[in-house]
Design an enzyme around this catalytic site. Structure first.
Site, short mmCIF file in Angstrom:
data_model
loop_
_atom_site.label_atom_id
_atom_site.label_comp_id
_atom_site.label_asym_id
_atom_site.label_seq_id
_atom_site.Cartn_x
_atom_site.Cartn_y
_atom_site.Cartn_z
N TYR A 153 0.84 -1.19 0.00
CA TYR A 153 0.00 0.00 0.00
C TYR A 153 0.88 1.24 0.00
CZ TYR A 153 -3.10 3.69 1.59
OH TYR A 153 -3.80 4.86 1.67
N GLU A 181 -3.78 7.38 -3.89
CA GLU A 181 -3.53 6.08 -3.28
C GLU A 181 -3.26 5.02 -4.35
OE1 GLU A 181 -6.20 5.00 0.37
OE2 GLU A 181 -6.91 3.84 -1.34
#
Ligand code: GDP
Ligand code: MN
Length: 380
Positions: A101, A189
Site C-alpha cells: 500500500y 492512493e
C-alpha cells in the site's frame, strides 16, 4: 471530488508511474473487443467512486474475450455501496508476487501531506490501521521541498528488500507526490502496488480525491467530473451555487454563512436531533437561492422539519423572507418550517412572513429547540 480509477491511472501515467494499459467499456460488447485487443488474461473492473470493489464482486479476471464479456454483463448495472456501475475498465491481468500500500493524504494534525506506506497491501488501509497500526509507516512532506530522494528511498526500504525494487518504488513515490500536487488532490492512493514474479513494481489500482477548492484553477481536472456518480442533491446544489453536503439526519438546515451553518448543526445535535444536511446559501440576497435551497432540501424524503437560521448582514432578512414565501408557493412542502431571522431588515422580514401565515423567531436557541421537538414529537 472523486474521480474514477481509469482517470486516476491516467494522471499517474502522466507522471511516469508504471501502470498497465487499459480501456473503458460501457457495454459487454465493448469489453469483449478490448479484451481481444489486449489478448491473454484481462481484469474487468467496476468503475465507481468507492473502494472494496474486489470484495463486492466488481473485479474479475477473465481468461478469454468471451469471459470478459460475461463478467462485464454481470458487473455493468451492479450496485456497489449504493452506486450503479455504468463503466468497466478492461486491463491486462498482471501476475502478482506481492501487494503493498502506498498513499498520500492531507493530514490536518501536521497540516501537511502525509505519506503512508505498508507492506500489507490489497486490503483496506483502515483495517490495517485498526488491527496492525505498526505495519504502517508515515512521513509528513514539507511542501517547500516535496518528497526528497532520501525520504522516498527510506519509505521504499520499508516495503522491499531488493535494491532494484526499492529504487523503482522510491521513484514511484516521488511521481505519486507530483501527481498529487499537480491534481490538487486531498488523497492519492495505490492499493495495491504490486511486484511481479520477474521483479517489476507496478500500480494496478489508483484512487484520487480532488480538493474541491482547487477545481477553479484546474479546469482539466474539473473535466474529469462524473456527475452521474455523485449524489443528485449535491449536483443540483453545485449548479445553483450553494454549498451543500448531504447528511443522514432529519432536520433540514438552511443557513447563511458556513460558520453559522456549523453552529446550527452543533445546536441541532445538542438538542438531540440530527441534521439532514449542511447548507450555506451564501452572503447574497437572492430569493432564487432560497427557492433552490428549499427544493433541494425537500427532495430528501428523510427531512421531517426545515430549519431556517438567517443572520442578516449583507444577506437581508426581507429578501430571505420573500424567498421563503415564493418557494412555498412553488413547491408543495409537506413538513413544518421553523424560521429564525435576525439582523438587517429583520422587522420587514418578520412582517412578510407573518402576513404569509408563517411565524418567525429571533432567538437561535429557541428555534433549534423547536425544530428538534417537532421531529422527536413526530416519533421519528
Ligand atoms: P478494490 O477492491 O476496489 O480496491 O480494487 P483493486 O483494483 O485493488 O482489486 C482488488 C484485488 O483484485 C487486488 O488486491 C488484487 O488481489 C486483485 N487484482 C486486481 N487486478 C489484478 C490483476 O491484474 N491480476 C491479479 N492476479 N489480481 C488482480
Ligand atoms: Mn484497491
Amino acid at each position: 471530488m472523486d474521480i474514477h480509477e481509469y482517470q486516476a491511472k491516467e494522471l499517474f501515467r502522466a507522471q511516469g508511474i508504471p501502470v498497465p494499459p487499459g480501456d473503458v467499456a460501457t457495454t459487454p460488447d465493448e469489453a469483449e473487443q478490448i479484451a481481444r485487443k489486449f489478448g491473454g488474461t484481462v481484469v474487468v473492473k467496476a468503475q465507481v467512486h468507492t473502494g472494496g470493489r474486489g470484495k463486492a464482486g466488481g473485479v474479475k479476471l477473465a481468461k478469454s474475450p468471451e469471459e470478459a464479456r460475461e463478467h462485464a454483463s454481470r458487473i455493468l448495472g451492479m450496485q456497489i455501496k449504493d452506486l450503479t456501475v455504468e463503466r468497466v475498465l478492461v486491463t491486462p491481468a498482471e501476475e502478482i508476487a506481492s501487494e503493498a500500500y502506498v498513499g498520500i493524504i492531507v493530514d490536518r494534525g501536521s497540516k501537511r501531506a502525509v505519506f503512508m506506506v505498508s507492506a500489507e497491501g490489497g486490503v483496506d488501509i483502515e483495517e490495517v490501521a485498526e488491527t496492525n497500526p505498526d505495519a504502517i509507516r508515515k512521513l509528513a512532506v514539507d511542501p517547500r521541498y516535496g518528497l526528497l530522494p532520501h525520504q522516498a528511498y527510506s519509505l521504499a526500504t520499508e516495503l522491499y528488500d531488493d535494491v532494484k525494487q526499492q529504487r523503482a518504488t522510491a521513484k514511484i513515490m516521488q511521481q505519486l507526490y507530483d501527481a498529487f500536487v499537480e491534481a490538487g488532490a486531498s488523497l492519492a492512493e495505490i492499493n495495491p502496488l504490486i511486484t511481479t514474479p520477474d521483479g517489476q513494481v507496478k500500480a494496478i489500482d489508483a484512487k484520487v480525491t480532488i480538493d474541491d477548492n482547487e477545481l477553479f484553477r484546474k479546469p482539466h481536472i474539473e473535466e474529469l467530473r462524473d456527475s452521474s456518480s455523485e449524489d443528485p442533491s449535491e449536483v443540483a446544489a453545485r449548479e445553483a451555487g450553494l454549498t451543500f453536503i448531504k447528511l443522514d439526519g432529519s432536520v433540514g438546515c438552511c443557513v447563511n454563512g458556513a460558520g453559522l451553518a456549523m453552529a446550527t448543526m452543533d445546536l441541532v445535535k445538542f438538542y438531540g436531533g440530527d441534521p439532514a444536511n449542511f447548507l450555506d446559501i451564501g452572503g447574497s440576497s437572492n430569493p432564487e437561492k432560497v427557492v433552490n435551497a428549499l427544493r433541494i432540501i425537500t427532495s430528501d424524503p428523510a427531512v421531517r422539519v426545515i430549519l431556517f437560521n438567517i443572520f442578516g448582514g449583507i444577506t437581508r432578512c426581507d429578501d430571505v423572507a420573500k424567498g421563503i414565501v415564493t418557494a412555498t408557493q412553488q413547491i408543495d412542502i409537506q413538513v413544518p418550517i421553523v424560521i429564525r431571522l435576525t439582523g438587517t431588515n429583520e422587522a420587514e422580514g418578520v412582517e412578510i412572513l407573518e402576513s404569509a401565515g408563517f411565524s418567525a423567531m429571533t432567538d437561535m436557541d429557541e428555534a433549534v429547540k423547536k425544530a428538534v421537538q417537532l421531529v422527536t414529537r413526530e416519533g421519528k
